[in-house]
Design an enzyme around this catalytic site. Structure first.
Site: not given
Ligand code: S3P
Length: 748
Positions: A338, A481, A627, A654, A699
């Site tokens: 980000r 996300q 995660d 994932k 992971r």
């Molecule tokens: C993340 C959100 C999570 C996480 C990923 C990073 C992010 O995914 O599992 O490793 O940076 O927004 P989801 O939003 O699909 O749960």
């Protein structure tokens, strides 16, 4: 003469009695020398306009006999024409009296369309026993004395077969090159000429021209006297054979001129930057080029993203070990992505410290470079981004490759939907299997034109120039996300964009947007913003990633006498599920030195060994620890009694299906468990070692490495190269604490 062995085996060459090399210059003589060095049993014949060169070749022992083209052609099974491109026709005419179907002929010319035309002029068509080719290897040296038996080893040779070619002819030519240690590729004549115009002919053009220009100047002696490494490196190829290169430029004129046009546009851009003292533009061009050059280097050294997928690393985690010390794990992955994204879209400069130099976030960084953003670093976690503003990105030249990163693909989808230009987003084999419909659907509601491959999978093709409008969107799943994707598209949308989430998920996008001066209102589960503002660059401190710290939180919790401090870890309330769950299981974790940096809470996490007990994991903790479950499963395997997880179906989409991948590995180790659709039950107890597969999921790999601390035997973990996506120095830190994990590379 030839057998129909597959192209991958060099055996067919064994059945060849005589190979004729026409043109015993450096290229042809290197073939002869290489064949001799490889113990080729047949005869090597040669023909050349220069009798002296042939005599030298024979005295060097690289050819057995020489004579006229016609005389030698009569004796040959395989003919390799190694003369300048424009001389090929004359050679072919000289061969016509002895031409027969059982012969196979190939060439080494740097341009292929012109050679094919010569062949057609002589034979009326391309005979099925003529397979044209081009070894991508060479040297500025010429003549038989420059013969190098290893010239082709580990180099590519491009063959440009015609549909009408006999397969055994292709196989024989391929086996010749394979015998010399080369890799054989095939492509069309047209594609070959286009590619080579850019990668070989244009650089030769520039080198010849630069040296000629300088040599014409009066003070040339002085120039050459003081010309140092840069001149020498850039112009080495200007010492190449003039006749050969005249022929190349005559033969591949159109493609070379096209390549030159593109190059002139590039020179004009750089010239303009220099003329107007535009430091940012220069930095953007230089850093893009510098990184592309390093990328090319890693490709050559077989350590690029692409080869990373083929490279197989196995961890051997020895049973037992200690967990003691004080470490800082790398920067937060979510925040690193980000920070680059918002920094690039901001006005002004953003300096990021603590940036995660893992492959995922580096891919994001590179993607912005492809879109014209000047980015300095990363250098020891520091990245300086020269923001171009919300509307300052430029169309990239090709698809944007985001590697293994679902976060990058989904967040990019949102921000690219609002651009004026078209883009394509691609990723590695794992990413290509992950669902993108979840971002495509809301983006289409906003008016985006976006296509995915079958089943809503990558690649994503995004059409630019669409007027987006704000939407009020209820997320069907708890996903930061998807939330972030919609909010980023909302920056470009007309009016208000509202996103409601079914459960709290990480809120770094909202916090960071506010930090960049772009107001996001957060009321409970609803985040709202208005399109059309601007972002203001500034400093960002990325704390250590709690998702990486989690491996050591569990490692210390399950290891007798462990005592560990993890420094400066981000403890954003939307990320602390792992601490809450471990504490509920009885872990001894204290948060020390709590403070806030740049709108994010951080702390040093002090963790000591504790007796863990199984629990029912509260469902509201699932998105907050999403995660961390692979390593939490290992905590459960070391706890007394049963740990029960439900409501975690997201784990199945994932980097791997994490419920199944962990269950399969736990079965190998003898850990009792029962899988259900949305979770798993795990019964703690003693367990053994064995070979488990991480399925390329970083992971899963690290979780099983932690499991070894309490296993009775070594655990070998396959396919661990992707640990570098999120935690490049995992092994180094683990070793520092007393864990015993080694990595072995193999060609599996
Ligand atoms: C993340 C959100 C999570 C996480 C990923 C990073 C992010 O995914 O599992 O490793 O940076 O927004 P989801 O939003 O699909 O749960």
């Amino acid at each position: 003469m030839t057998s129909a062995a597959p192209a991958s085996t060099p055996r067919v060459l064994e059945h060849t009695d005589s190979i004729l090399i026409i043109g015993l210059g450096m290229i042809g003589a290197s073939i002869a020398a290489g064949l001799k060095a490889q113990g080729f049993k047949g005869r090597i014949l040669a023909s050349d306009a220069c009798h002296d060169e042939l005599e030298v070749g024979r005295s060097m022992g690289i050819i057995d006999a020489f004579g006229s083209i016609e005389a030698m052609g009569r004796e040959a099974d395989l003919i390799v024409v190694c003369v300048p491109v424009l001389a090929v026709e004359q050679v072919l005419r000289a061969l016509t009296p002895v031409w027969h179907d059982a012969l196979v002929l190939t060439d080494v010319g740097s341009t292929k369309a012109a050679v094919r035309e010569s062949v057609c002029r002589v034979f009326g068509h391309v005979p099925d026993n003529v397979v044209l080719g081009h070894p991508i290897a060479g040297s500025e040296k010429s003549g038989v004395k420059a013969a190098n038996p290893t010239l082709y080893a580990n180099h590519n040779v491009i063959l440009t077969p015609e549909a009408t070619n006999r397969s055994e002819a292709f196989e024989l030519v391929a086996s010749l090159w394979q015998r010399l240690g080369a890799q054989v590729l095939s492509m069309s004549v047209e594609h070959h000429d286009d590619v080579l115009a850019r990668t070989s002919h244009l650089p030769h053009f520039l080198a010849f021209s630069l040296v000629d220009t300088l040599a014409r100047q009066d003070e040339r002696l002085e120039i050459f006297q003081y010309a140092a490494g840069g001149f020498r490196d850039f112009t080495r190829i200007a010492g190449s054979d003039p006749v050969m290169w005249r022929d190349v430029f005559m033969a591949n004129k159109t493609a070379v001129l096209d390549a030159l046009d593109e190059f002139e546009q590039g020179v004009a851009r750089l010239r303009c930057a220099v003329e107007s003292s535009d430091g940012d533009a220069m930095l953007s061009i230089f850093s893009r080029a510098s990184h592309a050059r390093h990328y090319f280097e890693t490709l050559l050294n077989q350590s690029s993203y692409q080869s990373m997928e083929q490279r197989s690393i196995t961890y051997r985690a020895q049973a037992g070990g200690a967990v003691e010390g004080r470490i800082r794990v790398p920067g937060d992955k979510s925040m690193s992505h980000r920070a680059i994204m918002l920094g690039a879209l901001a006005d002004g400069v953003t300096q990021v410290d603590g940036f995660l130099e893992g492959e995922d976030s580096l891919a994001t960084l590179q993607a912005f470079r492809e879109m014209g953003v000047a980015i300095e670093g990363p250098d020891q976690g520091r990245v300086v981004i020269h923001g171009v503003g919300l509307h300052g990105l430029k169309k990239p030249d090709g698809p944007l490759y985001v590697g293994n990163s679902g976060t990058a693909m989904r967040l990019f989808a949102g921000l690219l939907a609002g651009q004026e230009f078209d883009t394509e987003l691609t990723g590695d084999a794992s990413l290509t299997k992950r669902p993108m419909g979840r971002v495509v659907d809301p983006l289409r509601l906003m008016g985006a034109h976006i296509e995915s491959a079958e089943g809503g999978r990558p690649p994503l093709t995004i059409r630019g120039g669409q007027a987006l409008k704000g939407i009020d969107y209820e997320l069907p799943m708890a996903s930061a996300q998807v939330k972030s994707c919609v909010l980023l598209a909302g920056l470009y949308a007309d009016g208000e964009t509202r996103v409601t989430e079914p459960a709290p998920t990480r809120d770094h996008t909202e916090r960071m947007l506010n930090g960049f001066g772009f107001a996001v209102d957060k009321q409970g589960p609803v985040a709202t913003l208005h399109g059309g503002g601007t972002l203001r660059g500034g400093p960002i401190d990325v704390p250590a990633d709690i998702s990486s710290a989690a491996f050591f939180l569990v490692a210390a919790s399950i290891t007798p006498n462990a005592d560990l401090v993890l420094e400066h870890v981000g403890i954003n309330p939307t990320r602390v599920g792992v601490i809450n769950i471990l504490k509920a299981m009885g872990a001894d974790i204290t948060l020390e030195n709590q403070h806030e940096v740049g709108g994010e809470p951080v702390a040093d996490l002090h963790v000591r060994h504790a007796r863990l007990k199984g629990i029912d994991i509260p469902e509201d903790q699932v998105p907050l620890a999403i995660d961390e479950f692979p390593v939490l499963f290992i905590a459960a395997a070391n706890a007394e009694g049963m740990t029960r997880l439900r409501g975690a179906e997201e784990l199945r989409v994932k980097e791997s299906d994490r419920i199944q991948a962990m269950a399969d590995g736990m079965a190998v180790l003898g850990i009792e468990h029962t899988v259900v659709d949305d979770g798993i039950d795990i019964v703690g107890g003693k367990y053994g070692g064995g070979v488990v597969d991480s399925l390329g999921d970083h992971r899963i790999a690290m979780a099983f490495a932690v499991a070894a601390l309490n296993a009775s035997e070594t655990i070998s973990i396959r396919d661990c190269a992707n640990v570098a996506t999120s935690f490049p120095n995992f092994l180094e830190l683990a070793e520092r604490l007393g864990m015993r994990i080694s990595a072995e590379e193999s060609d599996e």
